[in-house]
Design an enzyme around this catalytic site. Structure first.
Site, PDB file in Angstrom:
ATOM      1  CB  SER A 120      -0.930   0.007   1.222  1.00  0.00           C
ATOM      2  OG  SER A 120      -0.188  -0.139   2.400  1.00  0.00           O
ATOM      3  CG  HIS A 141      -3.688  -1.360  -2.253  1.00  0.00           C
ATOM      4  ND1 HIS A 141      -4.009  -0.044  -2.064  1.00  0.00           N
ATOM      5  CD2 HIS A 141      -3.415  -1.856  -1.018  1.00  0.00           C
ATOM      6  CE1 HIS A 141      -3.935   0.241  -0.771  1.00  0.00           C
ATOM      7  NE2 HIS A 141      -3.580  -0.838  -0.125  1.00  0.00           N
ATOM      8  CG  ASN A 191      -3.629   4.021   1.326  1.00  0.00           C
ATOM      9  OD1 ASN A 191      -4.740   4.003   1.854  1.00  0.00           O
ATOM     10  ND2 ASN A 191      -2.775   3.030   1.434  1.00  0.00           N
TER      11      ASN A 191
HETATM   12  N1  CAA Z   1     -12.053 -10.561   7.976  1.00  0.00           N
HETATM   13  C1  CAA Z   1     -13.104 -11.302   7.655  1.00  0.00           C
HETATM   14  N2  CAA Z   1     -14.323 -11.074   8.111  1.00  0.00           N
HETATM   15  C2  CAA Z   1     -14.484 -10.047   8.943  1.00  0.00           C
HETATM   16  C3  CAA Z   1     -13.423  -9.238   9.334  1.00  0.00           C
HETATM   17  C4  CAA Z   1     -12.173  -9.535   8.809  1.00  0.00           C
HETATM   18  N3  CAA Z   1     -11.087  -8.801   9.106  1.00  0.00           N
HETATM   19  N4  CAA Z   1     -13.880  -8.318  10.181  1.00  0.00           N
HETATM   20  C5  CAA Z   1     -15.187  -8.547  10.329  1.00  0.00           C
HETATM   21  N5  CAA Z   1     -15.553  -9.599   9.593  1.00  0.00           N
HETATM   22  C6  CAA Z   1     -16.848 -10.209   9.477  1.00  0.00           C
HETATM   23  C7  CAA Z   1     -17.326 -10.547  10.856  1.00  0.00           C
HETATM   24  O1  CAA Z   1     -17.652 -11.911  10.926  1.00  0.00           O
HETATM   25  C8  CAA Z   1     -18.522  -9.652  11.037  1.00  0.00           C
HETATM   26  O2  CAA Z   1     -19.615 -10.262  11.605  1.00  0.00           O
HETATM   27  P1  CAA Z   1     -19.714 -10.554  13.207  1.00  0.00           P
HETATM   28  O3  CAA Z   1     -19.252  -9.326  13.930  1.00  0.00           O
HETATM   29  O4  CAA Z   1     -21.157 -10.839  13.377  1.00  0.00           O
HETATM   30  O5  CAA Z   1     -18.837 -11.741  13.432  1.00  0.00           O
HETATM   31  C9  CAA Z   1     -18.930  -9.313   9.620  1.00  0.00           C
HETATM   32  O6  CAA Z   1     -17.744  -9.302   8.874  1.00  0.00           O
HETATM   33  C10 CAA Z   1     -19.610  -7.993   9.488  1.00  0.00           C
HETATM   34  O7  CAA Z   1     -18.872  -7.077  10.244  1.00  0.00           O
HETATM   35  P2  CAA Z   1     -19.541  -5.779  10.764  1.00  0.00           P
HETATM   36  O8  CAA Z   1     -20.879  -6.051  11.288  1.00  0.00           O
HETATM   37  O9  CAA Z   1     -18.548  -5.079  11.616  1.00  0.00           O
HETATM   38  O10 CAA Z   1     -19.755  -5.045   9.371  1.00  0.00           O
HETATM   39  P3  CAA Z   1     -20.188  -3.573   9.140  1.00  0.00           P
HETATM   40  O11 CAA Z   1     -21.428  -3.578   8.366  1.00  0.00           O
HETATM   41  O12 CAA Z   1     -20.158  -2.827  10.424  1.00  0.00           O
HETATM   42  O13 CAA Z   1     -19.028  -3.029   8.182  1.00  0.00           O
HETATM   43  C11 CAA Z   1     -16.858  -2.394   7.546  1.00  0.00           C
HETATM   44  C12 CAA Z   1     -17.704  -3.177   8.550  1.00  0.00           C
HETATM   45  C13 CAA Z   1     -17.086  -2.925   6.121  1.00  0.00           C
HETATM   46  C14 CAA Z   1     -15.408  -2.634   7.945  1.00  0.00           C
HETATM   47  C15 CAA Z   1     -17.291  -0.899   7.591  1.00  0.00           C
HETATM   48  O14 CAA Z   1     -17.250  -0.442   8.916  1.00  0.00           O
HETATM   49  C16 CAA Z   1     -16.367  -0.045   6.751  1.00  0.00           C
HETATM   50  O15 CAA Z   1     -16.520   0.055   5.557  1.00  0.00           O
HETATM   51  N6  CAA Z   1     -15.377   0.606   7.398  1.00  0.00           N
HETATM   52  C17 CAA Z   1     -14.350   1.392   6.699  1.00  0.00           C
HETATM   53  C18 CAA Z   1     -13.161   0.498   6.441  1.00  0.00           C
HETATM   54  C19 CAA Z   1     -12.131   1.169   5.606  1.00  0.00           C
HETATM   55  O16 CAA Z   1     -12.189   2.341   5.289  1.00  0.00           O
HETATM   56  N7  CAA Z   1     -11.111   0.377   5.226  1.00  0.00           N
HETATM   57  C20 CAA Z   1     -10.024   0.880   4.444  1.00  0.00           C
HETATM   58  C21 CAA Z   1      -8.843   1.060   5.327  1.00  0.00           C
HETATM   59  S1  CAA Z   1      -7.516   1.784   4.451  1.00  0.00           S
HETATM   60  C22 CAA Z   1      -6.723   0.483   3.781  1.00  0.00           C
HETATM   61  O17 CAA Z   1      -6.990  -0.669   3.983  1.00  0.00           O
HETATM   62  C23 CAA Z   1      -5.639   0.880   2.872  1.00  0.00           C
HETATM   63  C24 CAA Z   1      -4.279   0.625   3.349  1.00  0.00           C
HETATM   64  O18 CAA Z   1      -3.467   0.324   2.526  1.00  0.00           O
HETATM   65  C25 CAA Z   1      -3.857   0.894   4.766  1.00  0.00           C
END
Ligand code: CAA
Length: 285
Positions: A120, A141, A191
């Site tokens: 990333s 990515h 990013n």
């Molecule tokens: N892997 C697999 N499954 C996962 C997981 C993971 N890491 N985390 C959660 N889950 C599953 C879980 O089983 C969860 O269900 P339970 O809690 O019932 O077990 C299920 O997914 C649903 O989780 P949530 O109910 O928490 O889902 P949500 O509807 O609240 O959405 C989200 C979660 C999609 C993460 C949302 O909050 C979101 O879009 N957040 C923003 C995330 C974001 O911006 N990410 C980018 C980061 S930057 C990046 O990654 C770039 C880099 O290079 C650094």
């Protein structure tokens, strides 16, 4: 276009395990590599847990979960990637480590295999330079958490052949993702925008005298973010965030790119977010 029948994933940390999960769920035979059998088994446990939750919630049939888990094999040897059509590297974000891996992988895989990096923060072009066939190297990515985030940036390095970009793009679609194509510029697309924005959020904590809880509330309810910035940084990992900020700062020299001292101090103290149980918030083990 070359068919991808078997995928290798190098590094089964948060991102690698998530990518392997997405692949086996999409019906692709996947070989994951970690540096020890124990770390590899931990990743299997993590994938098993998340697929198990889907079964419990009625989102996945038990047979489908069993079939997905059966598609996952593990190794500690890079040599076992010899029959993979695509290898996705999700190892530690260090150019020396990645160069070593791409040199070794180049010696192992078929000439027509594709080598992808999930970096990333580093330049895909620089990573590709270590490969015997840099034209077969591309950025793929994924975003954290990989099984939940739809975007995959397909990053063309200076050397990448157009057909390799298209194969990676089509493969991301096969995984059920929403890919985009972009050049190998610092931070690529998301990013480049998100990291300075998150740094601004952390600066606002002190400037506005606001708590992490209230800042998160502000951005969720005032800007429609799915999770607040402090929760997001804890999810991404403070070390990963600081490293990505440093890389952007090094290449673009914009003050907003540099990680604020508050977050650097937390990372130095080992408060890396969810993975260490403490970041802006505290988490149960
Ligand atoms: N892997 C697999 N499954 C996962 C997981 C993971 N890491 N985390 C959660 N889950 C599953 C879980 O089983 C969860 O269900 P339970 O809690 O019932 O077990 C299920 O997914 C649903 O989780 P949530 O109910 O928490 O889902 P949500 O509807 O609240 O959405 C989200 C979660 C999609 C993460 C949302 O909050 C979101 O879009 N957040 C923003 C995330 C974001 O911006 N990410 C980018 C980061 S930057 C990046 O990654 C770039 C880099 O290079 C650094």
């Amino acid at each position: 276009m070359a068919e991808i029948r078997k995928v290798g994933v190098v590094g089964l940390g948060t991102m690698g395990a998530g990518i392997a999960q997405v692949c086996v769920e999409a019906g692709v035979d996947t070989l994951g590599r970690e540096i020890s059998g124990e770390l590899a088994e931990r990743a299997r446990g993590r994938i098993d847990h998340f697929l198990g939750r889907k079964v419990e919630k009625g989102q996945l049939a038990q047979e489908a979960k069993d079939a997905a888990m059966a598609r996952l094999s593990l190794t500690t040897e890079l040599a076992d990637f010899a029959d993979c059509d695509l290898v996705i590297e999700a190892a530690f974000e260090d150019l020396t480590v990645k160069h070593e891996l791409f040199r070794e992988l180049s010696a192992v895989v078929r000439l027509d295999a594709i080598l992808a990096t999930n970096t990333s923060a580093l330049s895909v072009t620089e990573i590709a330079a270590a490969a015997v066939h840099p034209e077969r190297v591309v950025g793929m990515h994924f975003f954290n958490p990989a099984p939940l985030m739809a975007l995959v940036e397909i990053v063309r390095a200076q050397q990448t052949e157009a057909s390799v970009v298209e194969t990676a793009y089509a493969f991301a679609q096969r995984l059920g993702k929403e890919p985009i194509r972009c050049n190998d510029t610092p931070g690529f697309v998301v990013n480049r925008i998100l990291i300075p924005l998150l740094n601004d959020c952390v600066r606002v904590l002190d400037e506005a005298g606001v708590t992490p809880e209230d800042l998160d509330k502000a951005m969720r309810f005032g800007a429609g973010w799915p999770m607040g910035p402090c929760t997001l940084v804890d999810l991404v990992g403070l070390d990963v965030h600081v490293h990505a900020s440093e890389a952007l700062w090094q290449s673009l020299r914009e003050p907003r790119m540099a990680a604020p001292p508050r977050i650097v101090g937390m990372a130095d103290a080992g408060y890396l977010g969810r993975k260490t149980g403490r970041g802006f918030y505290e988490y149960e083990a």
